[in-house]
Enzyme design. Structure first.
Site, mmCIF file in Angstrom:
data_model
loop_
_atom_site.group_PDB
_atom_site.id
_atom_site.type_symbol
_atom_site.label_atom_id
_atom_site.label_comp_id
_atom_site.label_asym_id
_atom_site.label_seq_id
_atom_site.Cartn_x
_atom_site.Cartn_y
_atom_site.Cartn_z
ATOM 1 N N ILE B 12 0.836 -1.198 0.000
ATOM 2 C CA ILE B 12 0.000 0.000 0.000
ATOM 3 C C ILE B 12 0.878 1.258 0.000
ATOM 4 C CG2 ILE B 12 -1.738 1.298 1.302
ATOM 5 C CD1 ILE B 12 -2.818 -1.254 -0.056
ATOM 6 N N ALA B 46 -1.883 -14.007 -1.955
ATOM 7 C CA ALA B 46 -1.445 -13.619 -3.302
ATOM 8 C C ALA B 46 -2.571 -13.718 -4.327
ATOM 9 C CB ALA B 46 -0.234 -14.449 -3.736
ATOM 10 N N ILE B 47 -3.779 -13.394 -3.875
ATOM 11 C CA ILE B 47 -4.952 -13.500 -4.744
ATOM 12 C C ILE B 47 -5.407 -12.109 -5.190
ATOM 13 C CG2 ILE B 47 -7.365 -14.260 -4.864
ATOM 14 C CD1 ILE B 47 -5.380 -16.545 -4.488
ATOM 15 N N HIS B 49 -8.613 -10.765 -5.868
ATOM 16 C CA HIS B 49 -9.980 -11.210 -5.639
ATOM 17 C C HIS B 49 -10.944 -10.639 -6.666
ATOM 18 C CE1 HIS B 49 -9.346 -13.270 -1.784
ATOM 19 N NE2 HIS B 49 -8.424 -12.351 -1.560
ATOM 20 N N ARG B 310 -2.663 -10.183 9.143
ATOM 21 C CA ARG B 310 -3.546 -9.244 8.459
ATOM 22 C C ARG B 310 -3.838 -8.079 9.403
ATOM 23 N NH1 ARG B 310 -5.799 -14.213 8.959
ATOM 24 N NH2 ARG B 310 -6.311 -15.499 7.171
ATOM 25 N N SER B 335 -7.396 -8.298 3.625
ATOM 26 C CA SER B 335 -7.970 -8.773 2.367
ATOM 27 C C SER B 335 -9.246 -7.998 2.089
ATOM 28 C CB SER B 335 -8.272 -10.269 2.473
ATOM 29 O OG SER B 335 -8.859 -10.722 1.289
ATOM 30 N N CYS B 439 21.982 -22.930 -2.134
ATOM 31 C CA CYS B 439 22.391 -21.640 -2.684
ATOM 32 C C CYS B 439 22.713 -20.598 -1.625
ATOM 33 C CB CYS B 439 21.358 -21.102 -3.668
ATOM 34 S SG CYS B 439 19.783 -20.647 -2.926
#
Lengths: 420, 473
Positions: B12, B46-47, B49, B310, B335, B439
């Site tokens: 944001i 990671a949607i 919506h 959240r 969300s 790695c």
């Protein structure tokens, strides 16, 4: 570019396979190695104990690798270092990349898979808690200490008693770290007996069997872990939690053969080993693609890797020279397992193509005391051998004779353990 | 004196900063972490919506629908992996069908035109691995999946390209109003700005309270997730939600835009704004609930688990406002916050620009190119990269096929990676099935070389996340 035999991986398996292929008369052998040097994981194994079977003396990992490397360098086998194989097709077309050569496509007459294995990570174990710095797989810590000369931590808890974990318990102690405890989920260790004695007992490091880490604390860097006892279904027992302050958690919780390239080529994998299923010539389900070393099944001793890889090298040379038949299908006798035997390598044998003496390696799935290893040809028991202790951490073997099988019309071979 | 100081370099804060650089005026982003994308933005579903879930008339509903529509353009401008894979909301019992219809109607009222309710068989025809117990499903084709790291980095790098500055390790400890603007006291010194934007995620209430009387409380609502190997990323192609029932909100099963499979989240309120630990109960619970959606859940293929917090408020809607003259807030962005980020950025920037009397710039460049992921390019492009720079031919991360060239690039960008996790979020090195086992020593070496620090100076993420303690004996 067309090449005869391409070996993917220049660790102990790839080196022994290359050497044997050359000795068997192969003209064109190419090793593709992703690291900057040959030797694979042996380079970071600076402890001794390597080569007791092969050279009848105790070598360090780098010394053992050097013996093979020198011999390979005396042949005209070609080595490409810092070369990463990106893909392998079922027609044995390899795509590889390196700084020097860029992207290269190679059509191989035969391919030997010798990519080794990787360590199971924390994520695969679902250990709850934070995700701070200070959680290393034992092999990563070994690399940091032995190759980079860096201290990964001062107060250490080790989860899992695989050989690398045991070796690192000693190594960290020698570097001045305090190794507080080794916790093992199973009621037995996954490592070699000699390593438990030489790496834990000799340094007074406690081994807690049937214990696991149930919480990781510390948001930035590990500050401690909670260890709990587990029941016979391996579930943590409430009320047995014990807190250990530490800055480092090392994981030695299993090795997984690295078969992403193999599956890309359509090579069939065994659910028991996570490696390819192979026949008596160590050929996978894809014609002309052979496998050896830890990519085939995880070994305890490098001597056996070399021995197995040499067989794969010879088989690949023969495949190129004689245009050997593809896998003989119907003529292969399957090897079944019974009792406590988890798997065998190979898992099928064609008597027409096997050597005079064929070593069949296997592991058991639990601790067995005073039981017999038996081999059956159909219903007939052809081998019955008593052993005081068999453990999951120690690879076992039986030897099959070609003369016993050729023309005998055996339908099934069974390798099993029996009480009497 | 800056024109605007944005507190928080999550998705944001970075979106607002990027949109602010469309205007004249100087922008600084002030972040307590060591990098962008270190809080809620890095650990979520990671949607993108569809917009059927939020209550009619809320800011969440409005921002969701607009943000979803903007995502195509934003992902192209900022080179962010994004795919409209569509989403199902599963209904397992006939008696819950009215709730499914309610969800449909809510979506329609929110402005969606692509929703439909399909039978269990129709859903299984599209997604063969869906559970046999599915009796009906809401189908939303405009739902998508996005890379949350790249979206945040895209906004941040584009903001930087257009002149925004970033101040890391600068947690804000005081906000004071002066005659000509605000003075922020931070862990790295004072920052002065004419306007302040509070985009501090789970800490937004604390930032608010530094200047104004207490007004809302942000509760960290923890969500735990499991991420599975790419070999099972194709279990489902769409995002699979469960209809909330009296038994709970349900968890999702979704492919990620990089081809892994993601399961989660749980939902548990916590008083501790830093409590990002996973729990044995949570991980077991989410797997149990995710298993309801599909025929067979590949729990053996879990490669890592994580939890995110959240920013849930007692207001239960996004707080997007000028809370006091010159003090703007984008708070309570839970969300569908990721989805809404593009439009929240645009809207807040407009408000701020209007308040400060800033005008649009002619020279704003909306385009950002990400670190090239060489090994997902077509062969010819890949070859060209390697010919141009052989470091792209030197593979460091085997699992995700990431080259030394890409890692170097990620470190040299602005804002660039300075830690292992920073490299991981920018290049995916260490994100694969071995979880950085192979790695990490090599990435540490590259960081050491590029940053001119000893290995003991390299961190996993925060300044206290020491990786090695210096030389052995």
């Amino acid at each position: 570019m067309k090449r005869e035999i391409v070996i993917i991986g220049g660790g102990p398996a790839g080196l022994a396979a290359a050497l044997a292929a050359k000795e068997a008369g192969a003209k064109d052998v190419l090793i593709l190695e992703r690291d900057v040097r040959l030797g694979g994981i042996l380079n970071q194994c600076i402890h001794n104990g390597f080569g007791l079977h092969t050279f009848k003396e105790e070598l360090t990992g780098p010394e053992y690798a050097a013996r093979f490397e020198e011999k390979v360098m005396e042949t005209d086998a070609e080595v490409w270092l810092s070369t990463m194989v990106l893909s392998l097709s079922k027609d044995r077309v390899i795509t590889a990349v390196s700084r020097e050569k860029g992207l290269v496509t190679i059509e191989a007459g035969a391919v030997i898979l010798a990519m080794g294995c990787r360590e199971r990570s924390r994520g695969a174990l679902n250990i709850p808690g934070f995700r701070p710095a200070g959680i290393y797989s034992a092999g990563t810590a070994q690399r940091l200490v032995n190759m980079e000369g860096q201290m990964p931590g001062h107060e250490v808890v080790i989860l899992g008693s695989g050989d690398i974990g045991l070796i690192m318990a000693r190594r960290m102690t020698l570097e001045g770290a305090k190794v507080k405890v080794v916790a093992e989920l199973q009621p037995y260790s996954g490592g070699l007996k000699r390593n438990i004695v030489q790496c834990l007992d000799d340094y007074g490091i406690p081994l807690k069997l049937s214990h696991t880490v149930t919480e990781i604390r510390g948001k930035d860097r590990v500050t401690g872990v909670v260890i709990s006892e587990v029941d016979d279904r391996l579930q943590p027992i409430p009320g047995t939690e014990e807190y250990y302050s530490c800055d480092t958690l090392l994981l030695s919780v299993g090795l997984i053969p690295e078969n992403e390239l193999s599956t890309g080529a359509g090579v069939e994998l065994s659910r028991a080993t996570n490696g390819p299923t192979v026949n008596e010539r160590l050929m996978t389900s894809v014609p002309g693609v052979f496998a050896c070393g830890n990519v085939l099944h995880v070994h305890d001793l490098v001597d056996y890797v070399s021995e197995e890889a040499a067989a794969a090298g010879r088989a690949a040379a023969e495949y190129i020279a004689n245009g050997q038949p593809e896998r003989s299908g119907g003529a292969e006798i399957p090897i079944a397992v019974g009792g406590g035997v988890r798997y065998t390598v190979p898992s099928a044998v064609d008597p027409a193509h096997m050597p005079e003496l064929l070593t069949v390696r296997f592991r058991v799935g639990n601790i067995y005391k005073n039981v017999y290893t038996s081999v059956y040809f159909d219903g007939e028991r052809v081998l019955h051998r008593k052993k005081q202790v068999m453990a999951p951490g120690e690879m076992e073997q039986v030897v099959l004779k070609r003369a016993d099988l050729l023309g005998k019309n055996v339908g099934k071979i069974t390798v099993t353990t029996e009480e009497d | 004196m800056y024109d605007v100081a944005v507190i928080g370099a999550g998705v944001i804060g970075c979106a607002i900063a990027r949109e602010l650089t469309r205007y004249t005026g100087s922008v600084v982003v002030v972040e307590k972490g060591e990098d962008v994308c270190t809080g809620t933005s890095k650990a979520n579903s990671a949607i993108v919506h569809g917009g059927f879930d939020a209550e009619n008339g809320t800011m969440k509903a409005k921002m969701n629908v607009l943000g979803n529509r903007m995502m195509t353009r934003i992902s192209e401008e900022l080179d962010v992996p994004f795919r409209r894979n569509g989403a199902f909301v599963l209904c397992f019992q006939e008696e819950d069908r009215p709730a499914l219809e309610t969800l449909y109607e809510r979506g329609v009222k929110n402005g969606l035109t692509d929703l439909s309710i399909v039978s269990g068989d129709e859903a299984r025809k599209m997604e063969p691995n869906l559970s046999e117990n599915v009796v009906a499903a809401l189908w939303c084709p405009s739902s998508g999946i996005v890379c949350p790291f790249e979206l945040t980095l895209g906004f941040a790098e584009n903001a930087a390209k257009n002149g925004a500055e970033f101040r890391f390790l600068s947690g804000v400890t005081g906000v004071a109003r002066g005659e000509d603007g605000f003075t922020l006291e931070t862990e790295s010194g004072e920052i002065r700005a004419k306007a302040v934007v509070n985009a501090a995620g789970v800490y937004a209430d604390r930032i608010h309270d530094l200047l104004l009387p207490h007004d809302y409380t942000v509760t960290a609502r923890r969500g735990e997730y499991c991420l599975c190997d790419k070999t099972v990323g194709g279990l489902v192609d769409r995002t699979i939600f469960q209809l909330p029932t009296k038994l709970g909100k349900g968890v999702l099963v979704t492919p990620t835009v990089h081809g892994n499979l993601l399961l989660g989240p749980t939902a548990e309120d916590t008083d501790d704004k830093e409590y990002t630990a996973t729990t044995a109960f949570g991980l077991a619970d989410l797997q149990k609930r995710a298993a309801l959606s599909v025929k067979s859940l590949p729990t053996r293929q879990v490669i890592t688990s994580f939890s995110g917090l959240r920013a849930h408020t007692d207001v239960d809607d996004f707080i997007l406002r000028e809370a006091a003259p010159g003090f703007f807030e984008a708070a309570g962005i839970e969300s569908p916050g990721l989805t809404s980020a593009p439009v929240i950025g645009e809207m807040m920037a407009e408000k701020i620009a209007a308040a400060l009397g800033l005008s649009k710039r002619a020279d704003f460049d909306p385009i950002r190119k990400g670190v090239p992921h060489i090994y997902s390019l077509p062969e010819e492009e890949r070859r060209a990269y390697i010919e141009k720079d052989p470091l792209y031919g030197s593979i460091v991360c085997r699992c995700e096929t990431v080259s030394e060239g890409e890692i170097r690039d990620a470190i040299r960008r602005t804002p660039g990676a300075t830690t292992l996790d920073g490299v991981k979020r920018r290049t995916r090195a260490g994100m694969g099935r071995c979880q950085a086992g192979f790695c990490s020593p090599r990435v540490m070496e590259i960081l050491s070389r590029e940053l001119g620090l000893p290995l003991s100076g390299i961190r996993k993420n925060t300044p206290a996340s020491v990786l090695v303690y210096g030389k052995t004996k």
